[in-house]
Design a protein around this motif. Structure first.
Motif, PDB file in Angstrom:
ATOM      1  N   GLN A  26      16.793  -8.752  18.977  1.00  0.00           N
ATOM      2  CA  GLN A  26      17.587  -9.956  18.596  1.00  0.00           C
ATOM      3  C   GLN A  26      16.956 -10.900  19.654  1.00  0.00           C
ATOM      4  O   GLN A  26      16.496 -11.969  19.125  1.00  0.00           O
ATOM      5  CB  GLN A  26      19.075 -10.034  18.765  1.00  0.00           C
ATOM      6  CG  GLN A  26      19.782  -9.507  17.617  1.00  0.00           C
ATOM      7  CD  GLN A  26      21.416  -9.378  17.965  1.00  0.00           C
ATOM      8  OE1 GLN A  26      21.945  -8.975  18.897  1.00  0.00           O
ATOM      9  NE2 GLN A  26      21.983  -9.876  16.852  1.00  0.00           N
ATOM     10  N   LEU A  27      16.960 -10.867  20.846  1.00  0.00           N
ATOM     11  CA  LEU A  27      16.402 -11.543  22.010  1.00  0.00           C
ATOM     12  C   LEU A  27      15.021 -11.803  21.510  1.00  0.00           C
ATOM     13  O   LEU A  27      14.518 -12.887  21.831  1.00  0.00           O
ATOM     14  CB  LEU A  27      16.498 -10.982  23.169  1.00  0.00           C
ATOM     15  CG  LEU A  27      18.240 -11.137  23.901  1.00  0.00           C
ATOM     16  CD1 LEU A  27      18.109 -10.223  25.193  1.00  0.00           C
ATOM     17  CD2 LEU A  27      18.162 -12.708  23.940  1.00  0.00           C
ATOM     18  N   LEU A  28      14.173 -10.966  21.394  1.00  0.00           N
ATOM     19  CA  LEU A  28      12.813 -11.297  21.192  1.00  0.00           C
ATOM     20  C   LEU A  28      12.596 -11.920  20.159  1.00  0.00           C
ATOM     21  O   LEU A  28      11.589 -12.679  19.922  1.00  0.00           O
ATOM     22  CB  LEU A  28      12.006  -9.730  21.036  1.00  0.00           C
ATOM     23  CG  LEU A  28      11.876  -8.757  22.330  1.00  0.00           C
ATOM     24  CD1 LEU A  28      11.202  -7.377  22.122  1.00  0.00           C
ATOM     25  CD2 LEU A  28      11.030  -9.586  23.161  1.00  0.00           C
ATOM     26  N   THR A  29      13.331 -11.798  18.846  1.00  0.00           N
ATOM     27  CA  THR A  29      12.995 -12.331  17.869  1.00  0.00           C
ATOM     28  C   THR A  29      13.278 -13.991  17.864  1.00  0.00           C
ATOM     29  O   THR A  29      12.542 -14.800  17.806  1.00  0.00           O
ATOM     30  CB  THR A  29      14.143 -11.975  16.624  1.00  0.00           C
ATOM     31  OG1 THR A  29      13.911 -10.604  16.398  1.00  0.00           O
ATOM     32  CG2 THR A  29      13.674 -12.778  15.386  1.00  0.00           C
ATOM     33  N   GLN A  30      14.286 -14.328  18.503  1.00  0.00           N
ATOM     34  CA  GLN A  30      14.625 -15.642  18.994  1.00  0.00           C
ATOM     35  C   GLN A  30      13.749 -16.335  19.860  1.00  0.00           C
ATOM     36  O   GLN A  30      13.285 -17.110  19.834  1.00  0.00           O
ATOM     37  CB  GLN A  30      16.292 -15.615  19.681  1.00  0.00           C
ATOM     38  CG  GLN A  30      17.202 -15.450  18.874  1.00  0.00           C
ATOM     39  CD  GLN A  30      18.613 -15.458  19.425  1.00  0.00           C
ATOM     40  OE1 GLN A  30      18.852 -16.444  20.261  1.00  0.00           O
ATOM     41  NE2 GLN A  30      19.328 -14.494  19.226  1.00  0.00           N
ATOM     42  N   THR A  31      13.164 -15.310  20.938  1.00  0.00           N
ATOM     43  CA  THR A  31      12.261 -15.935  21.802  1.00  0.00           C
ATOM     44  C   THR A  31      11.047 -16.200  21.110  1.00  0.00           C
ATOM     45  O   THR A  31      10.221 -17.262  21.709  1.00  0.00           O
ATOM     46  CB  THR A  31      11.934 -14.511  22.951  1.00  0.00           C
ATOM     47  OG1 THR A  31      13.322 -14.352  23.387  1.00  0.00           O
ATOM     48  CG2 THR A  31      10.963 -14.972  23.932  1.00  0.00           C
ATOM     49  N   TYR A  32      10.551 -15.379  20.418  1.00  0.00           N
ATOM     50  CA  TYR A  32       9.224 -15.673  19.788  1.00  0.00           C
ATOM     51  C   TYR A  32       9.486 -16.804  18.772  1.00  0.00           C
ATOM     52  O   TYR A  32       8.390 -17.475  18.566  1.00  0.00           O
ATOM     53  CB  TYR A  32       8.831 -14.130  18.812  1.00  0.00           C
ATOM     54  CG  TYR A  32       8.278 -13.088  19.941  1.00  0.00           C
ATOM     55  CD1 TYR A  32       7.508 -13.362  20.938  1.00  0.00           C
ATOM     56  CD2 TYR A  32       8.828 -11.921  19.531  1.00  0.00           C
ATOM     57  CE1 TYR A  32       7.057 -12.407  21.700  1.00  0.00           C
ATOM     58  CE2 TYR A  32       8.349 -10.756  20.300  1.00  0.00           C
ATOM     59  CZ  TYR A  32       7.467 -11.222  21.465  1.00  0.00           C
ATOM     60  OH  TYR A  32       7.094  -9.896  22.345  1.00  0.00           O
ATOM     61  N   LEU A  33      10.408 -16.988  18.400  1.00  0.00           N
ATOM     62  CA  LEU A  33      10.747 -18.090  17.309  1.00  0.00           C
ATOM     63  C   LEU A  33      10.457 -19.309  18.071  1.00  0.00           C
ATOM     64  O   LEU A  33       9.907 -20.355  17.804  1.00  0.00           O
ATOM     65  CB  LEU A  33      11.834 -18.227  16.615  1.00  0.00           C
ATOM     66  CG  LEU A  33      11.922 -17.195  15.273  1.00  0.00           C
ATOM     67  CD1 LEU A  33      13.313 -17.151  14.820  1.00  0.00           C
ATOM     68  CD2 LEU A  33      11.076 -17.584  14.146  1.00  0.00           C
ATOM     69  N   TYR A  70       8.886 -16.522  28.782  1.00  0.00           N
ATOM     70  CA  TYR A  70       7.823 -15.585  28.711  1.00  0.00           C
ATOM     71  C   TYR A  70       7.898 -14.536  29.508  1.00  0.00           C
ATOM     72  O   TYR A  70       7.058 -13.547  29.182  1.00  0.00           O
ATOM     73  CB  TYR A  70       6.462 -16.569  29.474  1.00  0.00           C
ATOM     74  CG  TYR A  70       6.214 -17.804  28.555  1.00  0.00           C
ATOM     75  CD1 TYR A  70       5.207 -17.407  27.637  1.00  0.00           C
ATOM     76  CD2 TYR A  70       6.595 -19.114  28.845  1.00  0.00           C
ATOM     77  CE1 TYR A  70       4.905 -18.679  26.664  1.00  0.00           C
ATOM     78  CE2 TYR A  70       6.189 -20.253  27.958  1.00  0.00           C
ATOM     79  CZ  TYR A  70       5.177 -19.710  26.981  1.00  0.00           C
ATOM     80  OH  TYR A  70       4.827 -20.620  26.086  1.00  0.00           O
ATOM     81  N   GLY A  71       8.878 -14.310  30.333  1.00  0.00           N
ATOM     82  CA  GLY A  71       8.827 -13.093  31.025  1.00  0.00           C
ATOM     83  C   GLY A  71       9.644 -12.096  30.115  1.00  0.00           C
ATOM     84  O   GLY A  71       9.915 -10.640  30.694  1.00  0.00           O
ATOM     85  N   LEU A  72      10.306 -12.432  29.176  1.00  0.00           N
ATOM     86  CA  LEU A  72      11.331 -11.641  28.479  1.00  0.00           C
ATOM     87  C   LEU A  72      10.662 -10.204  27.986  1.00  0.00           C
ATOM     88  O   LEU A  72      11.299  -9.148  28.066  1.00  0.00           O
ATOM     89  CB  LEU A  72      11.919 -12.212  27.093  1.00  0.00           C
ATOM     90  CG  LEU A  72      13.323 -12.872  27.498  1.00  0.00           C
ATOM     91  CD1 LEU A  72      13.795 -13.706  26.392  1.00  0.00           C
ATOM     92  CD2 LEU A  72      14.233 -11.839  28.130  1.00  0.00           C
TER      93      LEU A  72
END
Lengths: 421, 384
Positions: B78-85, B53-55
């Motif tokens: 990339q990180l955000l995509t993985q995080t939202y998934l 949640y903090g990313l």
């Protein structure tokens, strides 16, 4: 939007692809009309042509390569392709050069060429050469005669037995009786049989009460009936040159006093260049020029009535071609439609140099101008003869300047004189 | 009273300064906080620690201020995509992946590097350019292909020759997919060819050269075999062209042999120039085939291309073959030089070098690939 445009472009491209042009889809225009040059190295001049019933043509020309003067005949098809060609005369420099002046078909299917042969300074004689359709020499004779003969034309005879009539001018004192020092030239006629054997002339031919002038020249003799001939000539009995005609009997004699009849209108001088019978109606076409540089063209009816108001083209004898140069009428020909084709040369100056161009005129039956076309470029372009082909197209033989040399030139155009189908 | 006013003024001043400070602090904070590598390392650590949640808050300052390099932006998205998934926010995941593709249109997710759900997600997107533009410079040679032969001087011999010239142009490419494209070009083309006629009355000859300027508009369908390094391609198409100018130059050489062989030939020459645009069809069409190679250069391409164009139509106007009745002197080549155009089509060979600029457009596919198709790809890549 762009994608749609690409699709539309692709479709348009496919449509135009269907219009791929090949020799099957492109008209063979250069066979229907053309300009072609014929000859050899050196300079050549076109002189005359014969159109055969099958559309083939015989072209007569003169050639000069260095000191070598010869003449040649080229047989072509209707597209201008050479079927055969042959040079005549000696292929080396000769003291007796030969210049061709006329070619006519004979009634036995061959051809006869009238040739001017130089014998010595101021002494030319007439020569006749008979050739076959494949241009082989069948016979030839030189008619040696005193004086200088300028040969103009030959007429093959049909009704009066096979043979030929030659005409031109001569300086021979023998044709003046008594000799007249002021007489420069007189017309002559030579009658020949089918074997080219010499049957005339009659030496007293032109001593008819002094009616003829002192600068006279026969242009053409036509055969009107059995041993009934008429000579067309230019003569100056009253000073000015005029078109004249004179009847000639079987022996070559003039009919007598009053036989010389003037054809051209009084008032100025005229030079006759060409005379031709319209085999369709028996009329006679006379082509020449006025001293002021206009074409003078006369169509006589089959009775050969000479008075200007009896000319078929009365009122239209002088042609106003609206060209700046001096116009010389050279030749004419009848057409199947009843019109006349007239060939003239226009002389004009560019700077100090004299140039010339060909002028083709189509006239209606009354001699009114229907259309005219000018041919040539910078240089000397002169016409010598005109004829209608069996398909109605027109051919002109003449001489053109190709590069720096003169060549025999043949122009083929449509019936209104254009390079169009 | 005066004291009251001073107090009110001080209060207002204080409020203004406070407001300005509040506005300025986040920016200062962001700049202070956006050390790209530190931020990315921190974000990775947080991701690996499961602090998803903090990313966004960690990466947002650098993303908003464009502090990241292109490669760092890719890693961030990339990180955000993985995080939202992981956070089951597919809309945000798709948005992040789109931004990833904007950062690197050639980014291709890989099962070796990315989680399988990112790989699946990636198949919903493409960055393949819909359109590209290109420019090229070319050398060309033009060859008349005779339909019917016209000869003013029967018995002579004629031949055509090529004369190298140049072309400049460009155009637009519509990419149906990576391999199949349609291209519409516009080239400014200078062409020339020669004509030599000899054995004219045995010894004379004629040299003619024609120079043309034209606009060509080729439309091609191209297939590219995509490989690393050089990618060969081949194409075919049609083109229309608009003739801008056409000029002919003539040199007539009259050669007269001397009396003896030792004397050689005496030569006289005649030259003339003429504008013959009136004798040419203005609009012409051709079909062409071509092939070449393209090199990847950063995100763009360089190419070398060879094309042969087959003229489809007779370029000579039949009604003006000898004379244009509206142009004085138009028949001079015929009368003075003994030349009449053959009926011919104009073929052309062209070699060109050029540059392709793809206009990348990251976007969601209207029809995403099926799960089975993606799995098949993954298996194939595994096998490879």
């Amino acid at each position: 939007m762009i994608k749609g445009s690409l699709y539309i472009s692709l479709m348009l491209m496919l449509i135009v692809l269907l219009g791929c042009e090949t020799d099957r889809s492109v008209e063979p225009d250069f066979k229907n009309y053309f300009v072609k040059y014929y000859g050899a190295g050196g300079n050549q001049q076109g002189v005359d042509l014969v159109v055969n019933a099958d559309g083939t043509m015989l072209l007569l020309g003169n050639s000069r390569q260095g000191d070598i003067q010869r003449f040649f005949v080229t047989k072509i098809d209707s597209t201008g392709e050479i079927l055969s060609s042959r040079f005549y005369g000696e292929a080396v420099s000769s003291a007796f050069p030969e210049v061709a002046v006329d070619i006519e078909p004979t009634f036995d299917g061959n051809y006869v060429v009238a040739v001017q042969k130089t014998i010595g300074p101021g002494d030319r004689d007439a020569k006749l050469l008979k050739i076959s359709p494949d241009l082989n020499v069948l016979d030839s004779v030189v008619y040696t005669y005193p004086g200088d003969e300028e040969l103009v034309s030959v007429t093959p005879l049909q009704l009066s037995g096979d043979g030929f009539l030659l005409t031109g001018s001569t300086t021979s004192i023998l044709v003046s009786n008594p000799p007249d020092p002021s007489n420069l030239t007189d017309p002559f006629n030579f009658r020949l049989d089918a074997n080219l054997d010499y049957l005339g002339p009659i030496e007293s031919l032109w001593d008819v009460g002094g009616e003829n002038g002192n600068n006279d020249k026969g242009i053409k003799i036509i055969e009107q009936g059995v041993n009934n001939f008429t000579m067309f000539m230019q003569a100056n009995p009253q000073g000015d040159l005029h078109f004249f005609k004179a009847p000639i009997d079987a022996s070559g004699n003039i009919g007598g006093t009053g036989s010389f009849v003037q054809i051209s209108e009084t008032g100025q001088s005229y030079q006759l260049s060409h005379a031709r019978v319209n085999s369709g109606n028996g009329s006679v076409l006379l082509t020449g020029s006025t001293a002021s540089g206009q074409v003078y063209f006369v169509v006589l009816n089959s009775q050969l009535q000479t008075s200007p108001d009896q000319h078929i083209n009365r009122g239209n004898q002088r042609l106003n071609l609206s060209l700046a140069g001096k116009i010389n009428g050279i030749s004419s020909a009848p057409t199947k439609s009843g019109d006349y084709l007239l060939l003239a040369n226009e002389e004009f100056l560019i700077g100090t140099q004299t140039r010339s161009r060909l002028v083709l005129v189509r006239l209606n039956f009354l001699g009114q101008i229907l259309n005219s076309q000018v041919f040539g470029a910078e240089g000397t372009y002169e016409g010598a003869g005109v004829a209608e082909l069996p398909n109605g197209k027109i051919v002109i033989i003449g001489t053109g300047t190709l590069g720096n040399q003169q060549k025999m030139m043949l122009i083929k155009v449509n019936s209104v004189g254009q390079f169009l189908n | 009273m005066r004291r009251l006013i001073d107090r009110r003024l001080l209060k207002s001043l204080w409020l203004t300064v406070s407001l300005l400070a509040m506005l300025a602090i986040p920016s200062l904070h962001a700049q202070d906080k956006c050390d790209p590598e530190v931020t990315l390392t921190l974000a990775n650590d947080e991701f690996n620690a499961g602090h998803f949640y903090g990313l966004e808050a960690i990466l947002k300052p650098c993303l908003e201020t464009n502090t990241f390099t292109k490669e760092q932006r890719v890693r961030a998205y990339q990180l955000l995509t993985q995080t939202y998934l992981i956070l089951e926010n597919p809309l945000a995941a798709e948005d992040s992946y789109l931004k990833l593709l904007e950062a690197n249109p050639e980014y291709v997710s890989s099962p070796d590097r990315d989680p399988i759900d990112v790989v699946y997600l990636s198949k919903k997107f493409t960055a393949t350019p819909i359109f590209s533009w290109f420019a090229h410079a070319a050398g060309n040679v033009t060859m008349p292909r005779v339909i019917t032969d016209h000869n003013v001087t029967p018995g002579s011999r004629q031949q055509y020759s090529i004369r190298p010239r140049w072309a400049l142009g460009g155009g637009i490419i519509w990419n149906y997919n990576d391999r199949l494209t349609a291209e519409l070009g516009l080239d400014f083309v200078n062409t020339s060819y020669g004509y030599f006629q000899d054995k004219i009355f045995t010894d004379d000859n004629l040299t003619m050269t024609e120079d043309q300027l034209a606009l060509h508009m080729p439309l091609s369908v191209k297939y590219t075999y995509i490989r690393k390094g050089l990618s060969p391609y081949a194409y075919a198409g049609l083109s229309g062209s608009a003739l801008l100018s056409a000029n002919q130059n003539f040199l007539v050489v009259d050669r007269t042999p001397g009396e003896t062989a030792d004397e050689g030939f005496a030569e006289q020459t005649t030259e003339l120039d003429i504008d013959v645009a009136f004798r040419r069809d203005v609009i012409n069409r051709a079909a062409h085939v071509g092939a070449g190679f393209r090199w990847k250069y950063k995100l763009d391409y360089l190419f070398v291309d060879v094309r042969y164009s087959f003229g489809l139509n007779n370029v000579v106007r039949q009604d003006r073959l000898i004379r244009d009745y509206a142009v004085v002197g138009s028949d001079e080549p015929t009368f003075a030089a003994g030349y009449v155009d053959d009926f011919f089509r104009l073929d052309q060979a062209m070699i060109s070098v050029g540059y392709i600029k793809p206009l990348y457009k990251p976007r969601k596919l209207k029809r995403a690939r099926s799960t089975r198709g993606v799995l098949k790809d993954v298996k194939e890549q595994d096998n490879d």
